[in-house]
Design a protein around this motif. Structure first.
Motif, PDB file in Angstrom:
ATOM      1  N   LEU A 141     -48.586 -29.461  24.436  1.00 15.21           N
ATOM      2  CA  LEU A 141     -47.502 -29.697  25.376  1.00 15.21           C
ATOM      3  C   LEU A 141     -46.680 -30.878  24.891  1.00 15.21           C
ATOM      4  O   LEU A 141     -47.224 -31.945  24.603  1.00 15.21           O
ATOM      5  CB  LEU A 141     -48.055 -29.994  26.770  1.00 15.21           C
ATOM      6  N   SER A 142     -45.369 -30.688  24.815  1.00 12.11           N
ATOM      7  CA  SER A 142     -44.467 -31.761  24.402  1.00 12.11           C
ATOM      8  C   SER A 142     -43.295 -31.807  25.374  1.00 12.11           C
ATOM      9  O   SER A 142     -42.498 -30.860  25.446  1.00 12.11           O
ATOM     10  CB  SER A 142     -43.962 -31.517  22.973  1.00 12.11           C
ATOM     11  N   LEU A 143     -43.206 -32.881  26.142  1.00 14.67           N
ATOM     12  CA  LEU A 143     -42.123 -33.043  27.104  1.00 14.67           C
ATOM     13  C   LEU A 143     -41.103 -34.001  26.508  1.00 14.67           C
ATOM     14  O   LEU A 143     -41.177 -35.218  26.669  1.00 14.67           O
ATOM     15  CB  LEU A 143     -42.681 -33.586  28.435  1.00 14.67           C
ATOM     16  N   SER A 144     -40.164 -33.446  25.796  1.00 14.04           N
ATOM     17  CA  SER A 144     -39.204 -34.271  25.072  1.00 14.04           C
ATOM     18  C   SER A 144     -37.969 -33.455  24.742  1.00 14.04           C
ATOM     19  O   SER A 144     -38.080 -32.366  24.169  1.00 14.04           O
ATOM     20  CB  SER A 144     -39.842 -34.801  23.777  1.00 14.04           C
ATOM     21  N   ARG A 145     -36.816 -33.982  25.089  1.00 10.48           N
ATOM     22  CA  ARG A 145     -35.576 -33.304  24.716  1.00 10.48           C
ATOM     23  C   ARG A 145     -35.392 -33.302  23.211  1.00 10.48           C
ATOM     24  O   ARG A 145     -34.864 -32.344  22.638  1.00 10.48           O
ATOM     25  CB  ARG A 145     -34.390 -33.999  25.393  1.00 10.48           C
ATOM     26  N   ALA A 146     -35.843 -34.384  22.580  1.00  9.90           N
ATOM     27  CA  ALA A 146     -35.723 -34.457  21.130  1.00  9.90           C
ATOM     28  C   ALA A 146     -36.569 -33.368  20.464  1.00  9.90           C
ATOM     29  O   ALA A 146     -36.137 -32.721  19.505  1.00  9.90           O
ATOM     30  CB  ALA A 146     -36.168 -35.836  20.642  1.00  9.90           C
ATOM     31  N   ALA A 147     -37.780 -33.147  20.995  1.00 14.41           N
ATOM     32  CA  ALA A 147     -38.641 -32.108  20.444  1.00 14.41           C
ATOM     33  C   ALA A 147     -38.054 -30.727  20.683  1.00 14.41           C
ATOM     34  O   ALA A 147     -38.083 -29.863  19.803  1.00 14.41           O
ATOM     35  CB  ALA A 147     -40.033 -32.203  21.060  1.00 14.41           C
ATOM     36  N   THR A 148     -37.519 -30.515  21.879  1.00 14.01           N
ATOM     37  CA  THR A 148     -36.889 -29.226  22.181  1.00 14.01           C
ATOM     38  C   THR A 148     -35.720 -28.963  21.247  1.00 14.01           C
ATOM     39  O   THR A 148     -35.534 -27.846  20.744  1.00 14.01           O
ATOM     40  CB  THR A 148     -36.408 -29.205  23.641  1.00 14.01           C
ATOM     41  N   ALA A 149     -34.927 -30.011  21.000  1.00 13.96           N
ATOM     42  CA  ALA A 149     -33.777 -29.866  20.097  1.00 13.96           C
ATOM     43  C   ALA A 149     -34.239 -29.571  18.675  1.00 13.96           C
ATOM     44  O   ALA A 149     -33.609 -28.781  17.955  1.00 13.96           O
ATOM     45  CB  ALA A 149     -32.939 -31.143  20.129  1.00 13.96           C
ATOM     46  N   ALA A 150     -35.369 -30.179  18.258  1.00 18.12           N
ATOM     47  CA  ALA A 150     -35.882 -29.941  16.912  1.00 18.12           C
ATOM     48  C   ALA A 150     -36.331 -28.497  16.742  1.00 18.12           C
ATOM     49  O   ALA A 150     -36.088 -27.871  15.704  1.00 18.12           O
ATOM     50  CB  ALA A 150     -37.052 -30.897  16.629  1.00 18.12           C
ATOM     51  N   VAL A 151     -36.982 -27.941  17.773  1.00 20.32           N
ATOM     52  CA  VAL A 151     -37.417 -26.548  17.722  1.00 20.32           C
ATOM     53  C   VAL A 151     -36.218 -25.612  17.667  1.00 20.32           C
ATOM     54  O   VAL A 151     -36.200 -24.636  16.916  1.00 20.32           O
ATOM     55  CB  VAL A 151     -38.307 -26.218  18.942  1.00 20.32           C
ATOM     56  N   GLU A 152     -35.204 -25.915  18.448  1.00 16.02           N
ATOM     57  CA  GLU A 152     -34.007 -25.078  18.458  1.00 16.02           C
ATOM     58  C   GLU A 152     -33.246 -25.175  17.145  1.00 16.02           C
ATOM     59  O   GLU A 152     -32.609 -24.212  16.708  1.00 16.02           O
ATOM     60  CB  GLU A 152     -33.106 -25.490  19.622  1.00 16.02           C
ATOM     61  N   GLU A 153     -33.317 -26.328  16.511  1.00 14.25           N
ATOM     62  CA  GLU A 153     -32.620 -26.539  15.249  1.00 14.25           C
ATOM     63  C   GLU A 153     -33.268 -25.774  14.106  1.00 14.25           C
ATOM     64  O   GLU A 153     -32.589 -25.286  13.204  1.00 14.25           O
ATOM     65  CB  GLU A 153     -32.598 -28.036  14.929  1.00 14.25           C
ATOM     66  N   ALA A 154     -34.593 -25.678  14.152  1.00 10.33           N
ATOM     67  CA  ALA A 154     -35.323 -24.986  13.090  1.00 10.33           C
ATOM     68  C   ALA A 154     -35.069 -23.485  13.166  1.00 10.33           C
ATOM     69  O   ALA A 154     -34.959 -22.920  14.252  1.00 10.33           O
ATOM     70  CB  ALA A 154     -36.815 -25.272  13.212  1.00 10.33           C
ATOM     71  N   PRO A 155     -34.970 -22.818  12.021  1.00  6.82           N
ATOM     72  CA  PRO A 155     -34.690 -21.377  12.022  1.00  6.82           C
ATOM     73  C   PRO A 155     -35.879 -20.557  12.477  1.00  6.82           C
ATOM     74  O   PRO A 155     -37.029 -20.878  12.178  1.00  6.82           O
ATOM     75  CB  PRO A 155     -34.357 -21.094  10.552  1.00  6.82           C
ATOM     76  N   GLY A 156     -35.617 -19.466  13.222  1.00  9.26           N
ATOM     77  CA  GLY A 156     -36.683 -18.564  13.621  1.00  9.26           C
ATOM     78  C   GLY A 156     -37.345 -18.965  14.921  1.00  9.26           C
ATOM     79  O   GLY A 156     -36.905 -19.873  15.629  1.00  9.26           O
ATOM     80  N   ASP A 157     -38.439 -18.265  15.224  1.00  8.32           N
ATOM     81  CA  ASP A 157     -39.191 -18.498  16.451  1.00  8.32           C
ATOM     82  C   ASP A 157     -40.578 -19.032  16.109  1.00  8.32           C
ATOM     83  O   ASP A 157     -41.206 -18.562  15.159  1.00  8.32           O
ATOM     84  CB  ASP A 157     -39.326 -17.180  17.238  1.00  8.32           C
ATOM     85  N   PRO A 158     -41.094 -20.008  16.887  1.00  6.52           N
ATOM     86  CA  PRO A 158     -42.401 -20.591  16.577  1.00  6.52           C
ATOM     87  C   PRO A 158     -43.532 -19.577  16.500  1.00  6.52           C
ATOM     88  O   PRO A 158     -44.425 -19.698  15.658  1.00  6.52           O
ATOM     89  CB  PRO A 158     -42.619 -21.583  17.732  1.00  6.52           C
ATOM     90  N   ASP A 159     -43.523 -18.568  17.370  1.00 11.08           N
ATOM     91  CA  ASP A 159     -44.608 -17.585  17.385  1.00 11.08           C
ATOM     92  C   ASP A 159     -44.601 -16.689  16.152  1.00 11.08           C
ATOM     93  O   ASP A 159     -45.626 -16.079  15.814  1.00 11.08           O
ATOM     94  CB  ASP A 159     -44.526 -16.717  18.644  1.00 11.08           C
TER      95      ASP A 159
END
Length: 308
Positions: A76-94
């Protein structure tokens, strides 16, 4: 998100931090000067989107020789910065495949351990009892308990990267594991036969579990589907899906049936059990390797050079 903890010689900390800051999907970078004692150096912490992990690990591969890299899953990561990093990276985490993580996982699961032998032996004996009792429930329980898919996944990964040593190790684990499990179950069946608890007639009234010794085109198709699903569940970390894979294929039940048939001297059923076991393993290896090939097309990145 993945959390990385790096131990880096003080003179190269700035180099590592610059590399992290230049990677897509990296955030929460923390530097603790002189915090590490063994090995000595600075500690650098950061979070990285799973989709960006291959690039990050590849760029920091040199740290393995001069310091240390530890990676763990962030639940669990509650962070706008982390959310932005995931969105910035290509593709889907799963969908992302972290090749270094997969390499370590299949390597550890391809080794023979006492726990592996114990689980496989217990699963095979449960399958043997299920055959004698004409109990699909016991058969399913044996399927879930069997640990053999780890070695099968290692063979697939070894074929993908032409890793002969890994393939040999995994094949040896499968052969020795099933040999020990079948031998123990055979011995139990033999003793039970001598005691008069069971006889060859038990194998003639088990219509509910006859699918174990009657391989056909559907057996191979199921093995192909299970192999693909198994590799996907391993690379995505979906343990619940992997349980479904275990229930789909009859490797352990076939081994249990084989041991019981040997113990009771029913040679006609032995050949069917061996065929079923071979069909399942072959089908899973073929489709598992093909699935990894497809995943490498979508997630090649630089990480595959060090892992595959």
């Amino acid at each position: 998100m993945l959390h990385l903890r790096l131990i880096i010689p003080a003179g190269r900390t700035d180099e590592a931090v610059a590399l992290l800051q230049g990677c897509t999907g990296v955030t929460n970078v923390i530097v603790l000067p002189g915090a590490a004692r063994e090995p000595a150096g600075d500690v650098v912490l950061c979070d990285a989107a799973r989709e960006a992990a291959n690039e990050v690990i590849s760029r920091l591969k040199w740290v393995e020789d001069v310091g240390s890299i530890a990676i763990e899953q962030v639940d669990l990561s509650l962070s706008r910065a982390a959310t932005a990093a995931v969105e910035e990276a290509p593709g889907d985490p799963d969908d992302a495949v972290v090749w270094e993580e997969l390499a370590h996982k299949v390597s550890s699961e391809s080794r023979i351990t006492w726990a592996y032998l114990a689980f496989l032996a217990i699963a095979t004996q449960l399958a043997g009892i299920g055959v004698l009792q004409n109990s699909p429930i016991l058969i399913v329980g044996a399927m879930v308990l069997g640990p053999e898919f780890g070695a099968i996944a290692a063979i697939c990964f070894g074929l993908l990267g032409r890793r002969g040593r890994l393939i040999t190790t995994a094949l040896r684990t499968l052969v020795i594991g099933f040999t020990v499990a079948i031998a123990l179950t055979f011995a139990c069946a033999l003793v039970s036969n001598w005691l008069g608890w069971i006889d060859i007639g038990n194998l003639k009234v088990n219509a509910e579990v006859q699918f174990i010794v009657k391989p056909d085109k559907w057996s191979f198709i199921v093995a192909l589907l299970a192999g693909a699903a198994g590799v996907l569940s391993v690379t995505a970390g979906k343990s619940s899906a992997l349980i479904g894979v275990f229930i789909s294929v009859t490797t352990v039940p076939a081994a249990g049936y084989l041991a019981v048939a040997l113990g009771l001297g029913d040679w006609a059923e032995v050949s069917g059990s061996v065929s079923q076991l071979a069909v399942n393993i072959l089908g899973m290896v073929i489709s598992g390797t093909a699935t990894l090939l497809v995943q490498r097309k979508f997630w090649p990145q630089v990480g595959q050079r060090s892992s595959v």
